[in-house]
Design a protein around this motif. Structure first.
Motif, PDB file in Angstrom:
ATOM      1  N   GLU A 265      -3.969  -7.997  -2.212  1.00 47.69           N
ATOM      2  CA  GLU A 265      -5.158  -8.680  -2.704  1.00 47.69           C
ATOM      3  C   GLU A 265      -4.855 -10.114  -3.118  1.00 47.69           C
ATOM      4  N   GLN A 266      -4.158 -10.838  -2.239  1.00 48.04           N
ATOM      5  CA  GLN A 266      -3.843 -12.225  -2.525  1.00 48.04           C
ATOM      6  C   GLN A 266      -3.694 -13.014  -1.228  1.00 48.04           C
ATOM      7  N   PHE A 267      -3.934 -14.347  -1.354  1.00 47.26           N
ATOM      8  CA  PHE A 267      -3.709 -15.235  -0.220  1.00 47.26           C
ATOM      9  C   PHE A 267      -2.204 -15.468  -0.067  1.00 47.26           C
ATOM     10  N   LEU A 268      -1.784 -15.603   1.184  1.00 47.08           N
ATOM     11  CA  LEU A 268      -0.372 -15.820   1.490  1.00 47.08           C
ATOM     12  C   LEU A 268      -0.153 -17.253   1.956  1.00 47.08           C
ATOM     13  N   THR A 269       1.070 -17.724   1.790  1.00 46.02           N
ATOM     14  CA  THR A 269       1.427 -19.059   2.252  1.00 46.02           C
ATOM     15  C   THR A 269       2.575 -18.948   3.246  1.00 46.02           C
TER      16      THR A 269
ATOM     17  N   GLU B  76       5.436  -5.353   3.853  1.00 46.49           N
ATOM     18  CA  GLU B  76       5.077  -5.160   2.446  1.00 46.49           C
ATOM     19  C   GLU B  76       3.692  -5.730   2.126  1.00 46.49           C
ATOM     20  N   TRP B  77       3.179  -6.628   2.992  1.00 44.77           N
ATOM     21  CA  TRP B  77       1.866  -7.221   2.759  1.00 44.77           C
ATOM     22  C   TRP B  77       0.743  -6.378   3.362  1.00 44.77           C
ATOM     23  N   GLY B  78       1.080  -5.362   4.152  1.00 44.45           N
ATOM     24  CA  GLY B  78       0.052  -4.523   4.759  1.00 44.45           C
ATOM     25  C   GLY B  78      -0.799  -5.314   5.738  1.00 44.45           C
ATOM     26  N   GLN B  79      -2.085  -4.984   5.810  1.00 43.84           N
ATOM     27  CA  GLN B  79      -2.994  -5.697   6.709  1.00 43.84           C
ATOM     28  C   GLN B  79      -3.200  -7.131   6.214  1.00 43.84           C
ATOM     29  N   VAL B  80      -3.006  -8.101   7.111  1.00 47.51           N
ATOM     30  CA  VAL B  80      -3.192  -9.517   6.784  1.00 47.51           C
ATOM     31  C   VAL B  80      -4.304 -10.065   7.674  1.00 47.51           C
ATOM     32  N   ILE B  81      -5.311 -10.664   7.060  1.00 45.53           N
ATOM     33  CA  ILE B  81      -6.438 -11.216   7.806  1.00 45.53           C
ATOM     34  C   ILE B  81      -6.586 -12.700   7.470  1.00 45.53           C
ATOM     35  N   GLU B  82      -7.258 -13.440   8.336  1.00 40.27           N
ATOM     36  CA  GLU B  82      -7.515 -14.860   8.077  1.00 40.27           C
ATOM     37  C   GLU B  82      -8.893 -15.002   7.438  1.00 40.27           C
TER      38      GLU B  82
END
Length: 538
Positions: A128-132, A145-151
């Protein structure tokens, strides 16, 4: 006041053994400080907001609050079963917590610490956080570890985190006590260098409705991590309404010990939380201290649903018993470090150190006192002393000193090892002194009484100190020794608790052995064979 908290558990699944370890560790430390006569307040609870809870509730076709409460019950039932002696309960759906969070948000906005902007980037649904870019692997992808990542591209409110990182680096550098163990503090210092982005603290209501609304912009709810971290102060009485039943914040804060897992030190507790407090106006001396524990792994691998290796503490309580589990968790894990969960080792440690060593010592000592002295304890005169007995007393004094030092340093494994070493010396003392031989010689009665006194006095001291780890077992042992622990304190323990003429009860096993199904079957077969050999009443 010793204010100790644990990380609150996210209500998106059932409790596992890692949750149990954290709560037992915190409970043992809280009980220890209470034993020392220090006013102590233990807070734990549940984090009930967030996208994952909303998704689980939708999948179950029930309201998010109902889903969160159903999961919460699983946690509270387990904590009751494990004897977790918490004084305060934090649930982030509590109206008092919501009011506190909204007051803090308004405060930070009024101080110019919050701003609104549009951001486009990659978002981890699991975390539940934005990634860089710093979260990317070498091949440009994001780790599992981040699971599903969407834009995503959306407008949100941000906390000016980077305005406080210079202070944070200086504070963590000059205050080594802020994080225990030390190597975790070094990890935090390196992570602060990478904290180059401000923190998004909201989610649009159109995407996530299950959260605390912003009081000044109702189209947004508070980011779950920002909401959850505030529980440490909201349920300690910070900004509470007059007449509230919450504690007096000025007497509790700062937290002497926030017990958290290594996975939430960075960035949540070590960066977000401390910077938020600083932005709110908390001084350096008002910052909490973080006790960071490692993970319980299985064969070196992290427990996870995807691997199917999650261990349910309830299953362990069913088979081994809550006391065996409590002892194992804080005896076999060195605080701050990872360890491997091993059910065979759980059984071995309990059977060896408690059933065989301490349990056998107590049973033999009480039985011999009843058999040879009618259950009456005779305190020896100073002139009766000998080298072996003096060595045993010195061993107890050293064990108690080490136990206290290690407990105050949060090293429960080393503290319990010190007690066990003394118990081992007591059992060796029995074999050297052979009370059953002394009992046959009328001229050796004084020496027999001396030996039994040393054994029973040791049982009192060890049984009492063990109370912070195994309160019920400690109470059962002290009851057989006919000692009331109410007047005892670890810092004033001294030789001579048992007085001349003190009486003891007949022993009853305090630590029954844990048997495997095969061992139980063999015992049942032996009992049946023995019964078959008995002549009939006719």
């Amino acid at each position: 006041m010793f204010y100790i908290t644990t990380a609150i558990d996210y209500t998106n699944g059932a409790p596992h053994i890692g949750h149990a370890y954290e709560k037992v560790l915190a409970d043992v430390l809280a009980r220890w400080h209470r034993m020392c006569g220090e006013p102590t307040y233990l807070l734990t609870g549940v984090d009930q907001h967030g996208q994952k809870v909303q998704q689980k509730a939708e999948a179950a076709d029930i309201p998010p609050l109902q889903y969160a409460q159903e999961v919460t019950h699983k946690f509270t039932a387990l904590w009751e079963r494990l004897g977790i002696s918490y004084d305060g309960w934090a649930a982030t759906t509590d109206p008092r917590h919501e009011a506190c969070v909204q007051k803090i948000l308004t405060m930070l906005r009024d101080k110019g610490c919050l701003y609104k902007k549009v951001y486009k980037g990659f978002y981890s649904v699991r975390q539940e956080q934005f990634l860089t870019d710093k979260e990317r692997l070498e091949d440009g992808t994001f780790g599992e570890e981040w699971g599903q990542v969407i834009e995503l591209e959306e407008e949100n409110w941000y906390f000016n985190l980077t305005a406080h990182t210079a202070w944070l680096k200086e504070y963590v550098t000059t205050h080594p006590e802020v994080v225990t163990p030390e190597f975790r503090r070094q990890d935090l210092l390196m992570a602060i260098e990478r904290a180059t982005h401000d923190l998004c603290i909201t989610r649009p209501k159109k995407r996530l409705a299950w959260g605390i609304p912003l009081p000044f912009d109702p189209d947004f709810v508070t980011y779950v991590w920002f909401d959850a971290l505030i529980n440490y102060i909201s349920f300690a009485g910070y900004l509470a309404e007059e007449g509230s039943d919450l504690p007096d914040f000025t007497k509790l804060w700062p937290a002497a010990c926030e017990v958290i897992g290594k996975d939430i030190l960075i960035p949540a507790h070590g960066i977000y939380w401390l910077c938020t407090l600083h932005a709110m106006g908390f001084a350096d001396e008002q910052m909490p201290r973080l006790l960071v524990h490692g993970w319980l792994n299985i064969k070196g691998k992290k427990m996870s649903k995807s691997l199917g290796n999650i261990v349910d503490p309830n299953d362990l309580c069913d088979f081994f018993g809550p006391e065996a589990l409590r002892y194992y968790l804080v005896r076999d894990t060195k605080t701050g470090y990872d360890s491997d969960y091993d059910p065979e080792r759980l059984k071995m440690i309990y059977n060896t150190e408690l059933a065989n060593d301490l349990g056998n010592l107590a049973n033999r000592s009480l039985n011999m006192c009843l058999r040879y002295c009618g259950g009456v304890v005779h305190r020896p005169a100073a002139e009766q002393d000998d080298e072996l007995s003096a060595a045993l007393r010195n061993s107890l004094a050293e064990a108690e000193k080490t136990f206290a030092e290690q407990m105050h340093a949060y090293n429960t494994a080393d503290a319990l090892a010190a007690l066990n070493a003394h118990v081992g010396m007591c059992n060796g003392y029995i074999e050297q002194k052979q009370p059953w031989v002394l009992a046959k010689d009328p001229e050796k009665q004084a020496e027999l009484q001396l030996v039994l006194y040393h054994l029973l006095e040791s049982c009192v001291h060890v049984g009492y100190l063990l109370g912070c780890v195994l309160p019920e077992a400690s109470a059962r042992l002290l009851e057989q020794l006919q000692v009331d622990p109410a007047g005892l304190r670890p810092q004033t323990l001294a030789w001579g608790i048992l007085t001349e003429g003190h009486t003891v009860q007949a022993p009853s096993p305090v630590f029954p052995r844990i048997l495997s199904p095969e061992e139980k079957e063999k015992m049942a077969a032996k009992a049946a064979a023995k019964a078959a050999r008995k002549p009939s009443a006719s």
